[in-house]
Design an enzyme around this catalytic site. Structure first.
Site, mmCIF file in Angstrom:
data_model
loop_
_atom_site.group_PDB
_atom_site.id
_atom_site.type_symbol
_atom_site.label_atom_id
_atom_site.label_comp_id
_atom_site.label_asym_id
_atom_site.label_seq_id
_atom_site.Cartn_x
_atom_site.Cartn_y
_atom_site.Cartn_z
ATOM 1 N N ASN A 9 31.081 -9.960 -48.246
ATOM 2 C CA ASN A 9 30.174 -9.275 -47.316
ATOM 3 C C ASN A 9 30.023 -10.179 -46.105
ATOM 4 O O ASN A 9 29.347 -11.201 -46.170
ATOM 5 C CB ASN A 9 28.825 -9.031 -48.009
ATOM 6 C CG ASN A 9 27.790 -8.446 -47.059
ATOM 7 O OD1 ASN A 9 28.122 -8.074 -45.928
ATOM 8 N ND2 ASN A 9 26.551 -8.368 -47.508
ATOM 9 N N LYS A 11 28.539 -9.625 -43.403
ATOM 10 C CA LYS A 11 27.260 -9.445 -42.699
ATOM 11 C C LYS A 11 27.518 -9.368 -41.183
ATOM 12 O O LYS A 11 28.575 -8.892 -40.771
ATOM 13 C CB LYS A 11 26.281 -10.547 -43.105
ATOM 14 C CG LYS A 11 26.127 -10.623 -44.638
ATOM 15 C CD LYS A 11 24.983 -11.456 -45.103
ATOM 16 C CE LYS A 11 24.955 -11.470 -46.635
ATOM 17 N NZ LYS A 11 23.840 -12.211 -47.194
ATOM 18 N N HIS A 94 21.609 -3.067 -49.901
ATOM 19 C CA HIS A 94 21.585 -4.537 -49.819
ATOM 20 C C HIS A 94 20.154 -4.983 -49.513
ATOM 21 O O HIS A 94 19.441 -4.321 -48.755
ATOM 22 C CB HIS A 94 22.552 -5.022 -48.729
ATOM 23 C CG HIS A 94 22.745 -6.507 -48.798
ATOM 24 N ND1 HIS A 94 21.825 -7.385 -48.281
ATOM 25 C CD2 HIS A 94 23.716 -7.267 -49.367
ATOM 26 C CE1 HIS A 94 22.235 -8.634 -48.522
ATOM 27 N NE2 HIS A 94 23.377 -8.577 -49.176
ATOM 28 N N GLU A 96 18.970 -7.122 -47.622
ATOM 29 C CA GLU A 96 18.650 -7.293 -46.191
ATOM 30 C C GLU A 96 18.362 -5.942 -45.542
ATOM 31 O O GLU A 96 17.528 -5.841 -44.645
ATOM 32 C CB GLU A 96 19.798 -8.046 -45.494
ATOM 33 C CG GLU A 96 19.805 -9.516 -45.900
ATOM 34 C CD GLU A 96 21.170 -10.172 -45.932
ATOM 35 O OE1 GLU A 96 22.126 -9.656 -45.336
ATOM 36 O OE2 GLU A 96 21.275 -11.239 -46.588
ATOM 37 N N GLU A 166 21.916 -8.895 -57.092
ATOM 38 C CA GLU A 166 21.726 -9.971 -56.125
ATOM 39 C C GLU A 166 20.248 -10.356 -56.104
ATOM 40 O O GLU A 166 19.445 -9.700 -55.426
ATOM 41 C CB GLU A 166 22.141 -9.518 -54.724
ATOM 42 C CG GLU A 166 23.599 -9.143 -54.585
ATOM 43 C CD GLU A 166 24.102 -9.314 -53.163
ATOM 44 O OE1 GLU A 166 25.030 -10.091 -52.979
ATOM 45 O OE2 GLU A 166 23.546 -8.696 -52.244
ATOM 46 N N GLY A 172 21.749 -16.528 -49.603
ATOM 47 C CA GLY A 172 21.770 -17.383 -48.418
ATOM 48 C C GLY A 172 20.872 -18.598 -48.526
ATOM 49 O O GLY A 172 20.620 -19.286 -47.541
ATOM 50 N N SER A 211 24.503 -16.882 -53.174
ATOM 51 C CA SER A 211 24.976 -18.270 -53.122
ATOM 52 C C SER A 211 26.101 -18.559 -54.110
ATOM 53 O O SER A 211 26.180 -19.660 -54.663
ATOM 54 C CB SER A 211 23.807 -19.253 -53.306
ATOM 55 O OG SER A 211 22.883 -19.105 -52.245
HETATM 56 P P1 13P Z 1 25.302 -15.447 -49.903
HETATM 57 O O1 13P Z 1 26.555 -15.539 -50.742
HETATM 58 O O2 13P Z 1 25.474 -15.960 -48.508
HETATM 59 O O3 13P Z 1 24.111 -16.007 -50.615
HETATM 60 O O4 13P Z 1 25.019 -13.873 -49.721
HETATM 61 C C1 13P Z 1 25.041 -13.056 -50.820
HETATM 62 C C2 13P Z 1 24.975 -11.651 -50.347
HETATM 63 O O5 13P Z 1 23.972 -11.194 -49.844
HETATM 64 C C3 13P Z 1 26.182 -10.837 -50.479
HETATM 65 O O6 13P Z 1 25.905 -9.494 -50.220
#
Ligand code: 13P
Length: 249
Positions: A9, A11, A94, A96, A166, A172, A211
């Site tokens: 992803n 982002k 997601h 976010e 997740e 992150g 992560s």
């Molecule tokens: P990270 O791997 O940067 O923690 O992000 C995970 C994520 O949100 C994947 O959709």
């Protein structure tokens, strides 16, 4: 035996040039693994990345999808538009999107349905915040997130979907769930589905995200109910993303 799957992803990162370079780097290092791999790219890069991934083993996905089929919904991108660029996967729900853009369980379920209507595989993201975990709400939160989809689309719809667990506190932050913490929730999700339909539960791929890195992927992917990963930061470099991909069962 479920097939493993690793999805990057990206982002809201990069430029067109860096996105193309990254896709090329991933394709160059793919080899002939017996597992699936895809990248979820910013909408606007889908046409360009589609040109690169065509006829390769690298799959293509979007990071979101509209909750309606078409009409006066300024700024939205529909499932049929995504399909025109060979989008195979669409992330829905997601964290976010849920926390910054107000995506609700109901709108996530509607997006999931839209994706499936066009033959796009929705990757349903679920997971608890740190506060919810500390208050022992993890399973209750996940039940609600799953139920919204199951009630609208039916349990059978999960045969054409992927689930991504997740934990919000791990995204992150550099704070990965331990292998045991992740397996506990993955097993819970599979059992929750099994109580409604054992065959679907045995089949559905459940990915871990939060992560995940080359140095912790192997341990996570070795867990019996973890079928791969949804990778954020570590998918922005071909080398680390490929290392994670090579860690699948
Ligand atoms: P990270 O791997 O940067 O923690 O992000 C995970 C994520 O949100 C994947 O959709």
């Amino acid at each position: 035996m479920r097939r493993s799957l690793v999805i990057g992803n990206w982002k809201m990162n990069g430029t067109l040039a860096s996105a193309q370079l990254l896709a090329k780097g991933i394709i160059a290092g793919l080899g002939s693994a017996d597992a699936d791999i895809a990248v979820c790219v910013p909408y606007i890069y889908l046409p360009a990345i589609n040109e690169l991934v065509k006829d390769t083993a690298l799959g293509l996905g979007s990071q979101n999808i509209a909750d309606k089929a078409s009409g006066a919904y300024t700024g939205e991108i529909s499932a049929s538009m995504l399909k025109e660029f060979n989008t195979q996967y669409a992330l829905v729900g997601h964290s976010e999107r849920r926390s910054y853009y107000g995506d609700t369980n109901a709108s996530v379920a509607a997006r999931y349905v839209q994706a499936q209507e066009q033959g796009i595989i929705p990757v349903l993201c679920v997971g608890e915040t740190l506060e919810q975990r500390e208050q022992d709400q993890t399973f209750a939160v996940i039940n609600e997130q799953l139920d919204a989809v199951i009630n609208l689309a039916g349990i059978g719809s999960l045969s054409k979907a992927v689930i991504a667990y997740e934990p919000v506190w791990a995204i992150g932050t550099g704070k990965t769930a331990t292998d045991e913490q992740a397996q506990e929730v993955h097993q819970y999700i599979r059992q929750y589905i099994a109580a409604k339909d054992q065959a679907i539960a045995d089949k559905v791929q459940i990915l871990y995200g939060g992560s995940a890195k080359p140095d912790n992927a192997k341990g996570l992917f070795a867990q019996p109910d973890i079928d791969g990963g949804l990778i954020g930061g570590a998918s922005l470099e071909a080398e680390s993303f490929l290392k994670i991909f090579q860690s699948v069962k």
